[in-house]
Design an enzyme around this catalytic site. Structure first.
Site, PDB file in Angstrom:
ATOM      1  N   ASN A   1      -7.950   3.943  -8.580  1.00 17.37           N
ATOM      2  CA  ASN A   1      -8.363   2.631  -9.099  1.00 17.37           C
ATOM      3  C   ASN A   1      -7.186   1.682  -8.925  1.00 17.37           C
ATOM      4  O   ASN A   1      -6.238   1.715  -9.701  1.00 17.37           O
ATOM      5  CB  ASN A   1      -8.746   2.776 -10.584  1.00 17.37           C
ATOM      6  CG  ASN A   1      -9.064   1.442 -11.234  1.00 17.37           C
ATOM      7  OD1 ASN A   1      -9.244   0.439 -10.548  1.00 17.37           O
ATOM      8  ND2 ASN A   1      -9.131   1.428 -12.560  1.00 17.37           N
ATOM      9  N   TRP A   2      -7.286   0.840  -7.877  1.00 18.95           N
ATOM     10  CA  TRP A   2      -6.164  -0.047  -7.567  1.00 18.95           C
ATOM     11  C   TRP A   2      -6.076  -1.249  -8.503  1.00 18.95           C
ATOM     12  O   TRP A   2      -5.162  -2.066  -8.380  1.00 18.95           O
ATOM     13  CB  TRP A   2      -6.259  -0.520  -6.116  1.00 18.95           C
ATOM     14  CG  TRP A   2      -5.856   0.529  -5.124  1.00 18.95           C
ATOM     15  CD1 TRP A   2      -5.342   1.760  -5.397  1.00 18.95           C
ATOM     16  CD2 TRP A   2      -5.918   0.433  -3.695  1.00 18.95           C
ATOM     17  NE1 TRP A   2      -5.087   2.442  -4.235  1.00 18.95           N
ATOM     18  CE2 TRP A   2      -5.427   1.651  -3.168  1.00 18.95           C
ATOM     19  CE3 TRP A   2      -6.343  -0.555  -2.797  1.00 18.95           C
ATOM     20  CZ2 TRP A   2      -5.352   1.902  -1.805  1.00 18.95           C
ATOM     21  CZ3 TRP A   2      -6.265  -0.307  -1.435  1.00 18.95           C
ATOM     22  CH2 TRP A   2      -5.775   0.899  -0.944  1.00 18.95           C
ATOM     23  N   LYS A   3      -7.078  -1.379  -9.379  1.00 22.63           N
ATOM     24  CA  LYS A   3      -7.097  -2.503 -10.341  1.00 22.63           C
ATOM     25  C   LYS A   3      -6.798  -3.806  -9.592  1.00 22.63           C
ATOM     26  O   LYS A   3      -7.350  -4.027  -8.526  1.00 22.63           O
ATOM     27  CB  LYS A   3      -6.103  -2.239 -11.473  1.00 22.63           C
ATOM     28  CG  LYS A   3      -6.306  -0.861 -12.109  1.00 22.63           C
ATOM     29  CD  LYS A   3      -5.568  -0.678 -13.398  1.00 22.63           C
ATOM     30  CE  LYS A   3      -5.800   0.740 -13.900  1.00 22.63           C
ATOM     31  NZ  LYS A   3      -5.374   0.947 -15.261  1.00 22.63           N
TER      32      LYS A   3
ATOM     33  N   HIS B   1     -14.910   0.546 -17.663  1.00 21.74           N
ATOM     34  CA  HIS B   1     -13.465   0.800 -17.780  1.00 21.74           C
ATOM     35  C   HIS B   1     -12.929   0.104 -19.031  1.00 21.74           C
ATOM     36  O   HIS B   1     -13.351  -1.001 -19.362  1.00 21.74           O
ATOM     37  CB  HIS B   1     -12.739   0.294 -16.528  1.00 21.74           C
ATOM     38  CG  HIS B   1     -11.330   0.764 -16.469  1.00 21.74           C
ATOM     39  ND1 HIS B   1     -10.323   0.173 -17.200  1.00 21.74           N
ATOM     40  CD2 HIS B   1     -10.763   1.797 -15.806  1.00 21.74           C
ATOM     41  CE1 HIS B   1      -9.187   0.828 -16.966  1.00 21.74           C
ATOM     42  NE2 HIS B   1      -9.430   1.823 -16.136  1.00 21.74           N
TER      43      HIS B   1
ATOM     44  N   GLU C   1     -10.292  -1.477 -19.620  1.00 18.60           N
ATOM     45  CA  GLU C   1      -9.713  -2.812 -19.445  1.00 18.60           C
ATOM     46  C   GLU C   1     -10.805  -3.873 -19.443  1.00 18.60           C
ATOM     47  O   GLU C   1     -10.589  -4.993 -19.914  1.00 18.60           O
ATOM     48  CB  GLU C   1      -8.865  -2.859 -18.163  1.00 18.60           C
ATOM     49  CG  GLU C   1      -7.514  -2.205 -18.395  1.00 18.60           C
ATOM     50  CD  GLU C   1      -6.918  -1.513 -17.186  1.00 18.60           C
ATOM     51  OE1 GLU C   1      -7.345  -1.775 -16.057  1.00 18.60           O
ATOM     52  OE2 GLU C   1      -5.998  -0.688 -17.395  1.00 18.60           O
TER      53      GLU C   1
ATOM     54  N   GLU D   1     -11.314   8.748 -20.410  1.00 17.84           N
ATOM     55  CA  GLU D   1     -10.084   7.967 -20.312  1.00 17.84           C
ATOM     56  C   GLU D   1      -9.678   7.477 -21.699  1.00 17.84           C
ATOM     57  O   GLU D   1     -10.082   6.372 -22.116  1.00 17.84           O
ATOM     58  CB  GLU D   1     -10.321   6.757 -19.409  1.00 17.84           C
ATOM     59  CG  GLU D   1     -10.669   7.109 -17.985  1.00 17.84           C
ATOM     60  CD  GLU D   1     -10.093   6.087 -17.020  1.00 17.84           C
ATOM     61  OE1 GLU D   1      -9.339   6.485 -16.149  1.00 17.84           O
ATOM     62  OE2 GLU D   1     -10.376   4.904 -17.192  1.00 17.84           O
TER      63      GLU D   1
ATOM     64  N   GLY E   1      -2.097   3.566 -18.660  1.00 14.03           N
ATOM     65  CA  GLY E   1      -0.970   2.677 -18.363  1.00 14.03           C
ATOM     66  C   GLY E   1       0.196   2.805 -19.320  1.00 14.03           C
ATOM     67  O   GLY E   1       1.080   1.951 -19.340  1.00 14.03           O
TER      68      GLY E   1
ATOM     69  N   SER F   1      -2.600   7.728 -17.183  1.00 15.95           N
ATOM     70  CA  SER F   1      -1.223   8.100 -16.838  1.00 15.95           C
ATOM     71  C   SER F   1      -1.121   9.379 -15.998  1.00 15.95           C
ATOM     72  O   SER F   1      -0.232  10.199 -16.213  1.00 15.95           O
ATOM     73  CB  SER F   1      -0.374   8.216 -18.110  1.00 15.95           C
ATOM     74  OG  SER F   1      -0.291   6.961 -18.752  1.00 15.95           O
TER      75      SER F   1
ATOM     76  N   GLY G   1      -4.720   5.305 -11.899  1.00 13.58           N
ATOM     77  CA  GLY G   1      -4.546   3.849 -11.858  1.00 13.58           C
ATOM     78  C   GLY G   1      -3.254   3.472 -11.170  1.00 13.58           C
ATOM     79  O   GLY G   1      -3.140   3.566  -9.947  1.00 13.58           O
TER      80      GLY G   1
END
Ligand code: PGA
Length: 246
Positions: free
Chosen positions: A8-10, A90, A92, A162, A168, A205, A226
């Site tokens: 997941n390159w966000k 997700h 975020e 998650e 993160g 992480s 991530g």
């Protein structure tokens, strides 16, 4: 069964770096399934020029096919440009964009209808874990997210556990705890969807130092990576360690 690695390159990479990234990855791992989820601006280009064996996912989609929905992206259009997967729910998006379980439910249904495979993320916040409510929260996310959803034999959905406190932060979930949550999630999702098999990934992480610990657990079908997936050297190290041990 092949383990899944979802990158997941966000919003970490610009167009140039996203394209350059894939050129740099020597994808020679035949014993894993690799899914790259770039940002929307490069999705079509990457889907068109992806290396052999790599699959592509989007990081989100809307719940309608077409219409006056400024700024949104239709799941049907994602399918058309060559996406096979889409991350939904997700944390975020739940937190920065205030996505609710109800919105997530509509997105899951729309994605499946469009022929995409959703990667449905669930996970508790630190405060919920602290007060012993992690299981309750994950159950609730599953129940609400999957409400009214039924899958035909050919339709699929992948789950990702998650924990929000692990994303993160470098504070990854201890493997034994992740396994416990995966067992619960599988059991619950299989019951709701009346399926005999369900894939559940771990995310939060994950890096080169811990990836094998997760992948070596039979309950953990793969990982959602991530920040470490958006840095060439760390992603290469992850792939290398998988290649030498799996
Ligand atoms: P992280 O993110 O690997 O940077 O913790 C995981 C995720 O957001 O899926």
């Amino acid at each position: 069964m092949k383990k899944l690695i979802v990158a997941n390159w966000k919003m970490y990479l610009n167009r140039k770096n996203s394209i350059g990234f894939l050129r740099n990855i020597q994808y020679s791992i035949l014993n894993i399934q690799l899914i790259i989820c770039p940002s929307f601006d490069v999705l079509a280009e990457i889907a068109k020029n992806k290396p052999w064996g790599v699959e592509i996912g989007a990081q989100d989609c809307f719940w309608e096919k077409r219409g006056a929905f400024t700024g949104e992206v239709s799941p049907a259009d994602l399918k058309e440009i060559g996406c096979q997967y889409v991350i939904i729910g997700h944390s975020e998006r739940r937190h920065y964009l205030e996505e609710t379980d109800k919105m997530i439910n509509k997105k899951l249904k729309a994605a499946i209808e469009a022929g995409l495979i959703p990667i449905f993320c669930v996970g508790e916040m630190a405060a919920e874990r602290k007060k012993g409510a992690a299981v309750k929260r994950v159950r609730e996310q599953l129940k609400k997210g999957l409400a009214g959803l039924s899958l035909s034999a050919s339709q699929q959905i992948i789950f990702a556990y998650e924990p929000v406190w692990a994303i993160g932060t470098g504070n990854f979930c201890p493997v034994a705890e992740a396994v416990k949550m995966h067992r619960l999630l599988k059991k619950e999702a299989m019951r709701i969807l009346k399926r005999r098999e369900i894939k559940v990934l771990y995310g939060g992480s994950v890096g080169e130092k811990n990836v094998l610990e997760y992948l070596n657990q039979p309950e953990i079908d793969g990982v959602l990576v991530g920040s470490a997936s958006a840095k060439i050297e760390s992603f290469k190290s992850i792939l290398c360690s998988i290649q030498s041990f799996l």
